[in-house]
Motif scaffolding. Structure first.
Motif, mmCIF file in Angstrom:
data_model
loop_
_atom_site.group_PDB
_atom_site.id
_atom_site.type_symbol
_atom_site.label_atom_id
_atom_site.label_comp_id
_atom_site.label_asym_id
_atom_site.label_seq_id
_atom_site.Cartn_x
_atom_site.Cartn_y
_atom_site.Cartn_z
ATOM 1 N N UNK A 168 -9.071 -11.183 -7.537
ATOM 2 C CA UNK A 168 -7.975 -11.643 -6.697
ATOM 3 C C UNK A 168 -8.156 -13.036 -6.143
ATOM 4 N N UNK A 169 -9.148 -13.775 -6.617
ATOM 5 C CA UNK A 169 -9.360 -15.144 -6.156
ATOM 6 C C UNK A 169 -8.249 -16.041 -6.693
ATOM 7 N N UNK A 170 -7.485 -16.638 -5.810
ATOM 8 C CA UNK A 170 -6.411 -17.523 -6.266
ATOM 9 C C UNK A 170 -6.893 -18.901 -6.630
ATOM 10 N N UNK A 171 -8.033 -19.308 -6.032
ATOM 11 C CA UNK A 171 -8.542 -20.649 -6.292
ATOM 12 C C UNK A 171 -10.061 -20.603 -6.373
ATOM 13 N N UNK A 172 -10.598 -21.234 -7.412
ATOM 14 C CA UNK A 172 -12.042 -21.250 -7.647
ATOM 15 C C UNK A 172 -12.514 -22.683 -7.779
ATOM 16 N N UNK A 173 -13.575 -23.009 -7.079
ATOM 17 C CA UNK A 173 -14.194 -24.320 -7.179
ATOM 18 C C UNK A 173 -15.316 -24.237 -8.213
ATOM 19 N N UNK A 174 -15.239 -25.074 -9.238
ATOM 20 C CA UNK A 174 -16.227 -25.089 -10.311
ATOM 21 C C UNK A 174 -17.094 -26.336 -10.145
ATOM 22 N N UNK A 175 -18.397 -26.138 -10.151
ATOM 23 C CA UNK A 175 -19.315 -27.245 -9.935
ATOM 24 C C UNK A 175 -20.345 -27.330 -11.046
ATOM 25 N N UNK A 176 -20.666 -28.565 -11.465
ATOM 26 C CA UNK A 176 -21.671 -28.784 -12.491
ATOM 27 C C UNK A 176 -22.268 -30.164 -12.349
ATOM 28 N N UNK A 233 -4.542 -17.790 -14.869
ATOM 29 C CA UNK A 233 -3.630 -18.197 -13.802
ATOM 30 C C UNK A 233 -4.306 -18.611 -12.515
ATOM 31 N N UNK A 234 -5.605 -18.398 -12.389
ATOM 32 C CA UNK A 234 -6.335 -18.834 -11.199
ATOM 33 C C UNK A 234 -6.465 -20.347 -11.205
ATOM 34 N N UNK A 235 -6.264 -20.992 -10.059
ATOM 35 C CA UNK A 235 -6.413 -22.444 -9.947
ATOM 36 C C UNK A 235 -7.890 -22.806 -9.951
ATOM 37 N N UNK A 236 -8.237 -23.819 -10.753
ATOM 38 C CA UNK A 236 -9.609 -24.295 -10.827
ATOM 39 C C UNK A 236 -9.692 -25.750 -10.404
ATOM 40 N N UNK A 237 -10.677 -26.077 -9.575
ATOM 41 C CA UNK A 237 -10.991 -27.460 -9.225
ATOM 42 C C UNK A 237 -12.416 -27.729 -9.668
ATOM 43 N N UNK A 238 -12.662 -28.934 -10.208
ATOM 44 C CA UNK A 238 -13.993 -29.280 -10.708
ATOM 45 C C UNK A 238 -14.597 -30.399 -9.870
ATOM 46 N N UNK A 239 -15.875 -30.242 -9.519
ATOM 47 C CA UNK A 239 -16.643 -31.306 -8.881
ATOM 48 C C UNK A 239 -17.916 -31.517 -9.699
ATOM 49 N N UNK A 240 -18.154 -32.754 -10.133
ATOM 50 C CA UNK A 240 -19.420 -33.109 -10.781
ATOM 51 C C UNK A 240 -20.383 -33.561 -9.683
ATOM 52 N N UNK A 241 -21.502 -32.871 -9.549
ATOM 53 C CA UNK A 241 -22.399 -33.126 -8.419
ATOM 54 C C UNK A 241 -23.595 -33.995 -8.781
ATOM 55 N N UNK A 242 -23.777 -34.327 -10.062
ATOM 56 C CA UNK A 242 -24.923 -35.132 -10.456
ATOM 57 C C UNK A 242 -26.209 -34.328 -10.447
ATOM 58 N N UNK A 259 -17.947 -21.163 -8.842
ATOM 59 C CA UNK A 259 -18.624 -20.897 -10.109
ATOM 60 C C UNK A 259 -19.437 -22.138 -10.448
ATOM 61 N N UNK A 260 -20.779 -21.999 -10.465
ATOM 62 C CA UNK A 260 -21.673 -23.110 -10.781
ATOM 63 C C UNK A 260 -22.044 -23.068 -12.264
ATOM 64 N N UNK A 261 -21.999 -24.216 -12.910
ATOM 65 C CA UNK A 261 -22.155 -24.273 -14.357
ATOM 66 C C UNK A 261 -23.590 -24.497 -14.825
#
Length: 346
Positions: free
Chosen positions: A180-188, A209-218, A241-243
């Protein structure tokens, strides 16, 4: 008092054992034509003198190297350490020695290490590259079997052993969406690393259909300040979700500092499973890569190439296992961990 800085010679061993140099060579090479009594005398002389064989000279005489090179991005990463350990064992079983160097996730250092390791004239080379641009860093005129493992080159001209990153990441994303998560932050760390890029693409494919946002953390050991701000905001994402393992560890520490509990306050999952993820409470949902199998497959291919097998570059993609744990609690499902295989094709 040291009489010879280079160490005792085979001739000195022969004189001590009262045999010929050829007999000493036969004993040390395991030839069965030498009597047990002479074998014992030679080994006693070797032990007394502290003689060490000069394998470089043996390679020059035979024209065959029994040395294999391995370049990894980071020897402190448990996954790469496991790969090295498995490969070293396999090489020893086949009577090869392994020389291992680290590029420290630095393309310039990887190029320098490639040039240096070539000077050892190994029989073959296995490279876990920094990123997809490996071909740009290869020494000119490199002429030896080369197998690429883990990270996928941009140019498909090498034998390759890797995992099915996209399928495993898609499985995690589908599971998070099902909670039921509507938005997930993806990090790598960086999309410049092919594995991370494939995992991001797989997550998008499995989002349902879940919204995904990506952050590259170095490659810093700490999560970036912008992430802390996102997690403290009233509209923080429902899931993370960490990659890769490095990112997972940094984010897990940050969650503890902020006071967010995985599995209760936020859904939390990782691509690379490490032992600590099974020991914390709740345990972390994670993708487990078949590291030992990857090393075995890379060694099998390299041995065939060293033996002279020609043919088109071979590509092996191995399936990962996804284990669902308490950090991503199942809705209307029994408690406890469940595991499934994902993707993979020979």
């Amino acid at each position: 008092m040291i009489r010879n800085a280079a160490g005792p010679s085979m001739r000195l061993v022969a004189e001590t054992a009262k045999v010929s140099v050829a007999t000493v060579s036969n004993v040390l090479n395991g030839k069965t034509t030498v009597s047990p009594e002479i074998v014992a005398r030679v080994h006693a002389a070797v032990e007394a003198l502290g003689y060490v064989r000069d394998n470089r000279a043996a390679r020059l005489r035979s024209g065959k190297s029994r040395l294999v090179g391995l370049i990894v991005p980071d020897l402190t990463n448990p996954m790469f350490a496991s790969f090295v350990s498995t490969l070293e064992h396999l090489a020893r079983l086949d009577h090869y020695d392994l020389v291992v160097v680290s590029s420290r996730n630095d393309p310039a250092e990887e190029a320098e290490r490639l040039g240096k390791i070539r000077e050892w004239r190994p029989a073959g080379l296995i490279v876990l590259p920094c990123d997809g641009a490996l071909i740009d860093r290869l020494p000119r005129g490199l002429a030896m079997p080369l197998v690429v493992a883990d990270r996928i080159p941009d140019v498909q001209r090498f034998d390759l052993v890797a995992v099915d990153n996209a399928a495993a990441a898609a499985t995690i994303a589908r599971h998070i969406s099902a909670q039921g998560a509507g938005r997930c932050l993806v990090l790598g760390t960086s999309l410049g690393i092919s594995n991370v890029r494939e995992r991001w693409e797989g997550a998008m494919a499995g989002a349902d259909g879940m919204d995904l946002d990506l952050i590259e953390v170095g490659f810093d050991d700490h999560a970036p300040p912008c992430l802390a701000d996102r997690l403290r905001a009233p509209d923080r994402p429902a899931a993370i979700f960490c990659l890769d393992h490095e990112t997972t560890l940094a984010v897990y520490r940050l969650l503890g500092e902020i006071g967010l509990r995985p599995g209760s306050d936020i859904v939390f999952a990782s691509f690379d499973e490490m032992e600590w993820m099974r020991l914390v409470t709740p345990a972390i949902t994670a993708v487990r890569q078949p590291v030992e199998k990857m090393a075995e497959s890379a060694w099998t291919i390299l041995r065939r190439r060293i033996a002279g097998e020609d043919g088109a570059p071979e590509a092996v993609r191995l399936a990962c296992a996804v284990t669902i744990r308490g950090s991503t609690p199942r809705q209307s499902a029994p408690t406890g961990a469940t595991t499934c295989d994902t993707g993979g094709k020979p």
